[in-house]
Design a protein around this motif. Structure first.
Motif, mmCIF file in Angstrom:
data_model
loop_
_atom_site.group_PDB
_atom_site.id
_atom_site.type_symbol
_atom_site.label_atom_id
_atom_site.label_comp_id
_atom_site.label_asym_id
_atom_site.label_seq_id
_atom_site.Cartn_x
_atom_site.Cartn_y
_atom_site.Cartn_z
ATOM 1 N N THR A 204 26.472 34.247 2.677
ATOM 2 C CA THR A 204 27.466 34.234 3.759
ATOM 3 C C THR A 204 28.805 33.721 3.222
ATOM 4 N N ASP A 205 29.712 33.450 4.123
ATOM 5 C CA ASP A 205 30.975 32.820 3.740
ATOM 6 C C ASP A 205 31.145 31.475 4.427
ATOM 7 N N ASN A 206 30.040 30.880 4.832
ATOM 8 C CA ASN A 206 30.103 29.559 5.436
ATOM 9 C C ASN A 206 28.901 28.733 4.979
ATOM 10 N N SER A 207 28.932 27.448 5.242
ATOM 11 C CA SER A 207 27.933 26.548 4.664
ATOM 12 C C SER A 207 26.664 26.397 5.489
ATOM 13 N N PHE A 208 26.656 26.946 6.704
ATOM 14 C CA PHE A 208 25.530 26.715 7.606
ATOM 15 C C PHE A 208 24.443 27.772 7.432
ATOM 16 N N VAL A 209 23.208 27.365 7.600
ATOM 17 C CA VAL A 209 22.098 28.290 7.453
ATOM 18 C C VAL A 209 22.190 29.374 8.527
ATOM 19 N N GLN A 210 21.938 30.610 8.145
ATOM 20 C CA GLN A 210 22.071 31.757 9.033
ATOM 21 C C GLN A 210 20.825 32.628 8.955
ATOM 22 N N THR A 211 20.367 33.099 10.092
ATOM 23 C CA THR A 211 19.207 33.999 10.126
ATOM 24 C C THR A 211 19.572 35.425 10.499
ATOM 25 N N SER A 212 20.782 35.626 10.974
ATOM 26 C CA SER A 212 21.212 36.958 11.390
ATOM 27 C C SER A 212 21.778 37.740 10.217
ATOM 28 N N ARG A 213 21.332 38.971 10.057
ATOM 29 C CA ARG A 213 21.826 39.821 8.980
ATOM 30 C C ARG A 213 23.338 40.011 9.059
ATOM 31 N N ALA A 214 23.862 40.046 10.262
ATOM 32 C CA ALA A 214 25.295 40.282 10.464
ATOM 33 C C ALA A 214 26.163 39.161 9.894
ATOM 34 N N ARG A 215 25.582 38.010 9.664
ATOM 35 C CA ARG A 215 26.343 36.866 9.153
ATOM 36 C C ARG A 215 26.530 36.899 7.640
ATOM 37 N N TYR A 216 25.841 37.804 6.986
ATOM 38 C CA TYR A 216 25.860 37.854 5.527
ATOM 39 C C TYR A 216 26.864 38.897 5.043
ATOM 40 N N LEU A 217 27.738 38.479 4.141
ATOM 41 C CA LEU A 217 28.797 39.352 3.641
ATOM 42 C C LEU A 217 28.471 39.991 2.296
ATOM 43 N N TYR A 218 27.674 39.308 1.493
ATOM 44 C CA TYR A 218 27.418 39.765 0.131
ATOM 45 C C TYR A 218 25.927 40.007 -0.044
ATOM 46 N N TRP A 219 25.618 41.110 -0.730
ATOM 47 C CA TRP A 219 24.224 41.530 -0.900
ATOM 48 C C TRP A 219 23.969 41.941 -2.343
ATOM 49 N N GLY A 220 22.746 41.636 -2.811
ATOM 50 C CA GLY A 220 22.311 42.142 -4.088
ATOM 51 C C GLY A 220 21.766 43.543 -3.946
ATOM 52 N N GLN A 221 21.332 44.116 -5.054
ATOM 53 C CA GLN A 221 20.806 45.480 -5.066
ATOM 54 C C GLN A 221 19.352 45.541 -4.643
ATOM 55 N N GLY A 222 18.671 44.418 -4.661
ATOM 56 C CA GLY A 222 17.283 44.369 -4.225
ATOM 57 C C GLY A 222 16.296 44.440 -5.374
ATOM 58 N N THR A 223 15.117 43.881 -5.152
ATOM 59 C CA THR A 223 14.033 43.940 -6.120
ATOM 60 C C THR A 223 12.753 44.301 -5.373
ATOM 61 N N GLN A 224 11.982 45.209 -5.939
ATOM 62 C CA GLN A 224 10.794 45.723 -5.260
ATOM 63 C C GLN A 224 9.618 44.768 -5.425
ATOM 64 N N VAL A 225 8.973 44.482 -4.318
ATOM 65 C CA VAL A 225 7.719 43.719 -4.317
ATOM 66 C C VAL A 225 6.655 44.596 -3.668
ATOM 67 N N THR A 226 5.596 44.848 -4.395
ATOM 68 C CA THR A 226 4.496 45.649 -3.877
ATOM 69 C C THR A 226 3.214 44.841 -3.981
ATOM 70 N N VAL A 227 2.544 44.675 -2.842
ATOM 71 C CA VAL A 227 1.311 43.907 -2.794
ATOM 72 C C VAL A 227 0.173 44.856 -2.435
ATOM 73 N N SER A 228 -0.774 44.975 -3.319
ATOM 74 C CA SER A 228 -1.907 45.856 -3.077
ATOM 75 C C SER A 228 -3.058 45.058 -2.486
ATOM 76 N N SER A 229 -3.721 45.663 -1.535
ATOM 77 C CA SER A 229 -4.829 44.969 -0.858
ATOM 78 C C SER A 229 -6.169 45.328 -1.480
#
Length: 123
Positions: free
Chosen positions: A98-123
């Motif tokens: 985000t751009d502020n110091s407080f913990v946020q749970t809403s996606r809309a509050r986040y300005l910067y994102w990584g490209q992502g990493t895949q996690v696959t869990v097999s049952s």
């Protein structure tokens, strides 16, 4: 501008642990809280965990509470320890800031994102 790079994803069996890391680079004029989101195929991106700028406050989605732990070694490094993984934890995991110091749970509050990493869990 803040750049985020995730690492640590992979293919694992149900019940094991995995640790994701997020490396922050770039310059930001503000203190920023951070979080993890995930997106499963065909579903919307959902909140997983978040941590405040100081690291003193954390929040978790009910689905991961008690199994996942978010931590922040310093302002440039954040981790997500995932224990007792389940098949429903499968998805692309994104680190975000985000751009502020407080913990946020809403996606809309986040300005910067990584490209992502895949996690696959097999049952």
């Amino acid at each position: 501008q803040v750049q985020l790079v995730e690492s640590g994803g992979g293919l694992v069996q149900a019940g094991v642990s995995l640790r994701l890391s997020c490396q922050v680079s770039g310059r930001s004029s503000n203190a920023y809280s951070m979080g993890w989101f995930r997106q499963a195929p065909g579903k919307e991106r959902e909140f997983v965990a978040a941590i405040s700028w100081s690291g003193g406050t954390t929040r978790y989605a009910d689905s991961v509470k008690g199994r996942f732990t978010i931590s922040r070694a310093n302002v440039m490094n954040m981790s997500l320890q995932m224990n007792n993984l389940k098949a429903e934890d499968t998805g692309v995991y994104y680190c975000a800031a985000t751009d502020n110091s407080f913990v946020q749970t809403s996606r809309a509050r986040y300005l910067y994102w990584g490209q992502g990493t895949q996690v696959t869990v097999s049952s």
